[in-house]
Design a protein around this motif. Sequence first.
Motif, PDB file in Angstrom:
ATOM      1  N   UNK A  11     -51.465  22.871 -25.838  1.00 40.72           N
ATOM      2  CA  UNK A  11     -51.277  22.157 -24.575  1.00 40.72           C
ATOM      3  C   UNK A  11     -51.257  20.645 -24.794  1.00 40.72           C
ATOM      4  N   UNK A  12     -52.097  20.160 -25.721  1.00 37.62           N
ATOM      5  CA  UNK A  12     -52.093  18.725 -26.045  1.00 37.62           C
ATOM      6  C   UNK A  12     -50.760  18.330 -26.666  1.00 37.62           C
ATOM      7  N   UNK A  13     -50.228  19.206 -27.535  1.00 38.84           N
ATOM      8  CA  UNK A  13     -48.923  18.929 -28.139  1.00 38.84           C
ATOM      9  C   UNK A  13     -47.841  18.833 -27.063  1.00 38.84           C
ATOM     10  N   UNK A  14     -47.873  19.754 -26.099  1.00 41.03           N
ATOM     11  CA  UNK A  14     -46.895  19.724 -25.007  1.00 41.03           C
ATOM     12  C   UNK A  14     -47.015  18.433 -24.216  1.00 41.03           C
ATOM     13  N   UNK A  15     -48.237  18.056 -23.878  1.00 40.68           N
ATOM     14  CA  UNK A  15     -48.452  16.828 -23.109  1.00 40.68           C
ATOM     15  C   UNK A  15     -47.906  15.609 -23.855  1.00 40.68           C
ATOM     16  N   UNK A  16     -48.069  15.607 -25.179  1.00 40.29           N
ATOM     17  CA  UNK A  16     -47.624  14.446 -25.957  1.00 40.29           C
ATOM     18  C   UNK A  16     -46.109  14.289 -25.963  1.00 40.29           C
ATOM     19  N   UNK A  17     -45.380  15.382 -25.681  1.00 36.92           N
ATOM     20  CA  UNK A  17     -43.918  15.328 -25.697  1.00 36.92           C
ATOM     21  C   UNK A  17     -43.305  15.069 -24.320  1.00 36.92           C
ATOM     22  N   UNK A  18     -44.121  15.096 -23.272  1.00 41.72           N
ATOM     23  CA  UNK A  18     -43.596  14.933 -21.919  1.00 41.72           C
ATOM     24  C   UNK A  18     -42.917  13.577 -21.671  1.00 41.72           C
ATOM     25  N   UNK A  19     -43.427  12.476 -22.227  1.00 39.63           N
ATOM     26  CA  UNK A  19     -42.712  11.197 -22.010  1.00 39.63           C
ATOM     27  C   UNK A  19     -41.273  11.229 -22.510  1.00 39.63           C
ATOM     28  N   UNK A  20     -41.026  11.988 -23.563  1.00 40.21           N
ATOM     29  CA  UNK A  20     -39.655  12.093 -24.077  1.00 40.21           C
ATOM     30  C   UNK A  20     -38.771  12.793 -23.048  1.00 40.21           C
ATOM     31  N   UNK A  21     -39.316  13.826 -22.416  1.00 41.94           N
ATOM     32  CA  UNK A  21     -38.558  14.565 -21.396  1.00 41.94           C
ATOM     33  C   UNK A  21     -38.279  13.670 -20.195  1.00 41.94           C
ATOM     34  N   UNK A  22     -39.292  12.910 -19.762  1.00 43.46           N
ATOM     35  CA  UNK A  22     -39.101  11.976 -18.647  1.00 43.46           C
ATOM     36  C   UNK A  22     -38.044  10.926 -18.984  1.00 43.46           C
ATOM     37  N   UNK A  23     -38.104  10.426 -20.209  1.00 44.38           N
ATOM     38  CA  UNK A  23     -37.175   9.369 -20.614  1.00 44.38           C
ATOM     39  C   UNK A  23     -35.732   9.843 -20.650  1.00 44.38           C
ATOM     40  N   UNK A  24     -35.552  11.148 -20.745  1.00 45.33           N
ATOM     41  CA  UNK A  24     -34.200  11.711 -20.801  1.00 45.33           C
ATOM     42  C   UNK A  24     -33.799  12.390 -19.491  1.00 45.33           C
ATOM     43  N   UNK A  25     -34.503  12.044 -18.415  1.00 44.02           N
ATOM     44  CA  UNK A  25     -34.112  12.516 -17.093  1.00 44.02           C
ATOM     45  C   UNK A  25     -34.593  13.892 -16.733  1.00 44.02           C
ATOM     46  N   UNK A  26     -35.486  14.462 -17.525  1.00 38.38           N
ATOM     47  CA  UNK A  26     -35.999  15.801 -17.226  1.00 38.38           C
ATOM     48  C   UNK A  26     -37.198  15.767 -16.309  1.00 38.38           C
ATOM     49  N   UNK A  27     -37.560  16.926 -15.785  1.00 37.76           N
ATOM     50  CA  UNK A  27     -38.738  17.069 -14.932  1.00 37.76           C
ATOM     51  C   UNK A  27     -39.892  17.528 -15.827  1.00 37.76           C
TER      52      UNK A  27
END
Length: 283
Positions: free
Chosen positions: A40-56
């Motif tokens: 779950x920590x790994x997933x959280x760490x990747x969320x900014x990348x998703x936001x930066x690319x227009x994802x939810x």
Amino acid sequence: MDYGPFGFLDVYHPLMAKWTGSGEHFGFMNQPNAGYANFAVLVESLLPIIDANGGDSDEVRDEILKKAQGVFTDTVDRAMRSKMGLVGGSTDMDEEMRELWEEVEPLLKIARGDWTVFWRQLTYVAAEYSPAKSGKDGSDDYDGMMNMLLSDKNTNPFYDALTEENRASLRAWIEQWHKALTKCYTHAAQQSKEAPTPPEETMRLANPKYTLREWMLVEAYSKADPGKSPGNPFSVEGDYSGVHELFELCKDPYAEGTPENHEKYYRRAPDESLRAGGTAFMS
């Protein structure tokens, strides 16, 4: 990530951890939860990348973590089914496996069962009383199964003597488990034109005979690096035979090994090793 300190399990306890300050969250049976938390920590760490690319990112996180929960649960269930030999049966075998585990787990804890020896001895019981040999009705020699499970002094999987109540509980559990084993194999045989894999073979590959326990390692590396003898300023030459022996042993921990391997390494941990600092626990 921090991967240590770790250790190999001798006496079963659901919250066992070699490190004295590890806390219950890193206990043996909590390891899947700890693994999920790390994921779950790994997933959280990747969320900014998703936001930066227009994802939810919230939607992605919730979807991935929901799937991960199922993966972790299914993986643990498959592992326990394999350890009991309940593979290839109907879908209700998951529930039956969980019931069997809930029945035997308190006994392993109370009577201080050896995790490795218990499951390997159960594998030998499955091989001797295999439903692949005895047909759909299986064997009902549950006393014989009990005697084989408890075996001799060093390979009796319990560190504490079983009370009469515990013996009765174990005898009832063996009967319940073997009936489930027979039921599972029979179902698998009915669903296939070819004979399914005997359950004891599945169990053999899920229940190693040998694991690198701390007392084995301490003995081997102490001989390999004995240090200096009293009055001698020079180091004593090390004996690496134990290291080489363990190296060969762990190449195939599921095999029977040599008679010497069996005598020396297939056993409960020596009592003194269960109290020794640096072997039984680490600070």
